[in-house]
Scaffold this motif. Sequence first.
Motif, PDB file in Angstrom:
ATOM      1  N   LYS A  15     -10.338   2.783  -1.375  1.00  0.00           N
ATOM      2  CA  LYS A  15      -8.942   3.198  -1.533  1.00  0.00           C
ATOM      3  C   LYS A  15      -8.035   2.002  -1.807  1.00  0.00           C
ATOM      4  O   LYS A  15      -7.101   2.094  -2.603  1.00  0.00           O
ATOM      5  N   ILE A  16      -8.295   0.892  -1.140  1.00  0.00           N
ATOM      6  CA  ILE A  16      -7.468  -0.298  -1.355  1.00  0.00           C
ATOM      7  C   ILE A  16      -7.656  -0.839  -2.769  1.00  0.00           C
ATOM      8  O   ILE A  16      -6.696  -1.187  -3.468  1.00  0.00           O
ATOM      9  N   ARG A  17      -8.898  -0.910  -3.206  1.00  0.00           N
ATOM     10  CA  ARG A  17      -9.161  -1.389  -4.571  1.00  0.00           C
ATOM     11  C   ARG A  17      -8.483  -0.483  -5.602  1.00  0.00           C
ATOM     12  O   ARG A  17      -7.847  -0.962  -6.553  1.00  0.00           O
ATOM     13  N   ALA A  18      -8.609   0.821  -5.399  1.00  0.00           N
ATOM     14  CA  ALA A  18      -7.973   1.765  -6.325  1.00  0.00           C
ATOM     15  C   ALA A  18      -6.454   1.644  -6.273  1.00  0.00           C
ATOM     16  O   ALA A  18      -5.778   1.751  -7.301  1.00  0.00           O
ATOM     17  N   ALA A  19      -5.922   1.412  -5.076  1.00  0.00           N
ATOM     18  CA  ALA A  19      -4.467   1.311  -4.913  1.00  0.00           C
ATOM     19  C   ALA A  19      -3.909   0.097  -5.642  1.00  0.00           C
ATOM     20  O   ALA A  19      -2.853   0.175  -6.286  1.00  0.00           O
ATOM     21  N   VAL A  20      -4.599  -1.030  -5.542  1.00  0.00           N
ATOM     22  CA  VAL A  20      -4.144  -2.244  -6.224  1.00  0.00           C
ATOM     23  C   VAL A  20      -4.110  -2.009  -7.731  1.00  0.00           C
ATOM     24  O   VAL A  20      -3.112  -2.319  -8.407  1.00  0.00           O
ATOM     25  N   LEU A  21      -5.176  -1.441  -8.265  1.00  0.00           N
ATOM     26  CA  LEU A  21      -5.234  -1.209  -9.708  1.00  0.00           C
ATOM     27  C   LEU A  21      -4.212  -0.162 -10.139  1.00  0.00           C
ATOM     28  O   LEU A  21      -3.573  -0.296 -11.196  1.00  0.00           O
ATOM     29  N   ALA A  22      -4.029   0.877  -9.315  1.00  0.00           N
ATOM     30  CA  ALA A  22      -3.093   1.941  -9.677  1.00  0.00           C
ATOM     31  C   ALA A  22      -1.655   1.440  -9.672  1.00  0.00           C
ATOM     32  O   ALA A  22      -0.881   1.722 -10.607  1.00  0.00           O
ATOM     33  N   VAL A  98     -11.377 -18.847   8.573  1.00  0.00           N
ATOM     34  CA  VAL A  98     -10.933 -17.716   7.771  1.00  0.00           C
ATOM     35  C   VAL A  98      -9.597 -17.213   8.317  1.00  0.00           C
ATOM     36  O   VAL A  98      -9.450 -16.992   9.517  1.00  0.00           O
ATOM     37  N   LEU A  99      -8.621 -17.058   7.435  1.00  0.00           N
ATOM     38  CA  LEU A  99      -7.302 -16.581   7.842  1.00  0.00           C
ATOM     39  C   LEU A  99      -7.378 -15.091   8.139  1.00  0.00           C
ATOM     40  O   LEU A  99      -7.701 -14.288   7.258  1.00  0.00           O
ATOM     41  N   PRO A 100      -7.065 -14.685   9.376  1.00  0.00           N
ATOM     42  CA  PRO A 100      -7.071 -13.247   9.693  1.00  0.00           C
ATOM     43  C   PRO A 100      -5.974 -12.516   8.917  1.00  0.00           C
ATOM     44  O   PRO A 100      -4.912 -13.082   8.634  1.00  0.00           O
ATOM     45  N   LEU A 101      -6.237 -11.279   8.606  1.00  0.00           N
ATOM     46  CA  LEU A 101      -5.281 -10.491   7.835  1.00  0.00           C
ATOM     47  C   LEU A 101      -3.908 -10.453   8.500  1.00  0.00           C
ATOM     48  O   LEU A 101      -2.874 -10.580   7.835  1.00  0.00           O
ATOM     49  N   THR A 167      -3.358  -7.561   1.119  1.00  0.00           N
ATOM     50  CA  THR A 167      -2.110  -8.298   0.917  1.00  0.00           C
ATOM     51  C   THR A 167      -1.538  -8.054  -0.483  1.00  0.00           C
ATOM     52  O   THR A 167      -0.324  -8.123  -0.674  1.00  0.00           O
ATOM     53  N   ARG A 168      -2.392  -7.736  -1.440  1.00  0.00           N
ATOM     54  CA  ARG A 168      -1.887  -7.457  -2.793  1.00  0.00           C
ATOM     55  C   ARG A 168      -1.106  -6.135  -2.815  1.00  0.00           C
ATOM     56  O   ARG A 168      -0.204  -5.970  -3.642  1.00  0.00           O
ATOM     57  N   THR A 169      -1.454  -5.197  -1.934  1.00  0.00           N
ATOM     58  CA  THR A 169      -0.658  -3.962  -1.869  1.00  0.00           C
ATOM     59  C   THR A 169       0.750  -4.269  -1.387  1.00  0.00           C
ATOM     60  O   THR A 169       1.706  -3.613  -1.798  1.00  0.00           O
ATOM     61  N   VAL A 170       0.888  -5.272  -0.520  1.00  0.00           N
ATOM     62  CA  VAL A 170       2.226  -5.678  -0.070  1.00  0.00           C
ATOM     63  C   VAL A 170       2.996  -6.281  -1.233  1.00  0.00           C
ATOM     64  O   VAL A 170       4.148  -5.915  -1.509  1.00  0.00           O
ATOM     65  N   GLU A 171       2.386  -7.232  -1.930  1.00  0.00           N
ATOM     66  CA  GLU A 171       3.053  -7.867  -3.059  1.00  0.00           C
ATOM     67  C   GLU A 171       3.490  -6.829  -4.100  1.00  0.00           C
ATOM     68  O   GLU A 171       4.632  -6.840  -4.580  1.00  0.00           O
ATOM     69  N   LEU A 172       2.593  -5.936  -4.449  1.00  0.00           N
ATOM     70  CA  LEU A 172       2.887  -4.964  -5.494  1.00  0.00           C
ATOM     71  C   LEU A 172       3.940  -3.955  -5.052  1.00  0.00           C
ATOM     72  O   LEU A 172       4.841  -3.608  -5.834  1.00  0.00           O
ATOM     73  N   CYS A 198       0.714  -1.186   2.683  1.00  0.00           N
ATOM     74  CA  CYS A 198       1.817  -2.130   2.845  1.00  0.00           C
ATOM     75  C   CYS A 198       2.592  -1.826   4.123  1.00  0.00           C
ATOM     76  O   CYS A 198       2.882  -2.723   4.922  1.00  0.00           O
ATOM     77  N   THR A 199       2.930  -0.567   4.326  1.00  0.00           N
ATOM     78  CA  THR A 199       3.678  -0.154   5.516  1.00  0.00           C
ATOM     79  C   THR A 199       2.905  -0.489   6.784  1.00  0.00           C
ATOM     80  O   THR A 199       3.465  -1.028   7.754  1.00  0.00           O
ATOM     81  N   ARG A 200       1.620  -0.202   6.801  1.00  0.00           N
ATOM     82  CA  ARG A 200       0.810  -0.410   8.002  1.00  0.00           C
ATOM     83  C   ARG A 200       0.629  -1.883   8.328  1.00  0.00           C
ATOM     84  O   ARG A 200       0.707  -2.277   9.496  1.00  0.00           O
TER      85      ARG A 200
END
Length: 285
Positions: A15-22, A98-101, A167-172, A198-200
């Motif tokens: 879902k995240i991958r699809a969301a970024v592309l969408a 590794v930087l935690p999300l 994080t790309r969903t936040v940027e977008l 992004c909201t979550r």
Amino acid sequence: MPPVKKRTRSYDSAKIRAAVLAQFGNVREAVAGLTAEQLALPTALGGWTVRELAAHLTLAVESVSRTIELSAQPSDQHPAQRPDQQPDRQPAPAPAPVLPLLDWPFATAGLAEDISRDVKVVAASASPDELFERTAERIAALLPETPDDRLLTTRLGVMRLGDFLVTRTVELTVHTDDLNRAVAGLDVPYDRQALAACTRLLADALAVKAPGASTEVRIPPYAVVQCVEGPRHTRGTPPNVVETDPLTWIRLATGRTTWREALDAAHVSASGERADLGELLPLMG
């Protein structure tokens, strides 16, 4: 950076991958229809024009492709040695942490100057259509074959690909809102999964910044978090409740609007003595 860590919620990779592309596709389609006059309009982002904001959105997604390519390169190459030479047996360097999300929203402070410089260069290098086409081709070629656990070296440190995509969903999402506010009538749609992620993430960041369980923050239909030190609520109606919509929350969390402005416009409801989040916001700039 906040010292208290919360358990990171899980995100569905597909879902995240699809969301970024969408969402990238939504922005690309909208920008393609803009006139030269519209691309020259100012935005609320440090003197950027709409054209420069569009370039930044391509950079936000291009960073995925670039870091995937870099992570695929050998990290420890040595020049050829003659048979009579012994290899230099130096101990391998310790891997970078590794930087935690949930650390990402707080780690972005201080990047504005570097990002703005890059945006100006990229925006001047090609038309928005060319930038979006090039970025779309590269992400389509690289993303499907790269697993979520691939470690990428980003501006902020090493991150898992799966986390970096969140994080790309936040940027977008944040910058889609910036575009919509800069160009009257543009109305770029929001992919539901991108808006939700992004909201979550930003809601969970609030719970990291102000750990506790005395205040419940509701952002229907995507997130509910408890935060702020004080008496813990166990049942019934919480004594301290904040409720708002996703876009208002995103604007609050990123400094696009203030707590007082949102209250005065009735975009936020807050009840209880610990329901004032004004001192905690924004979470990232």
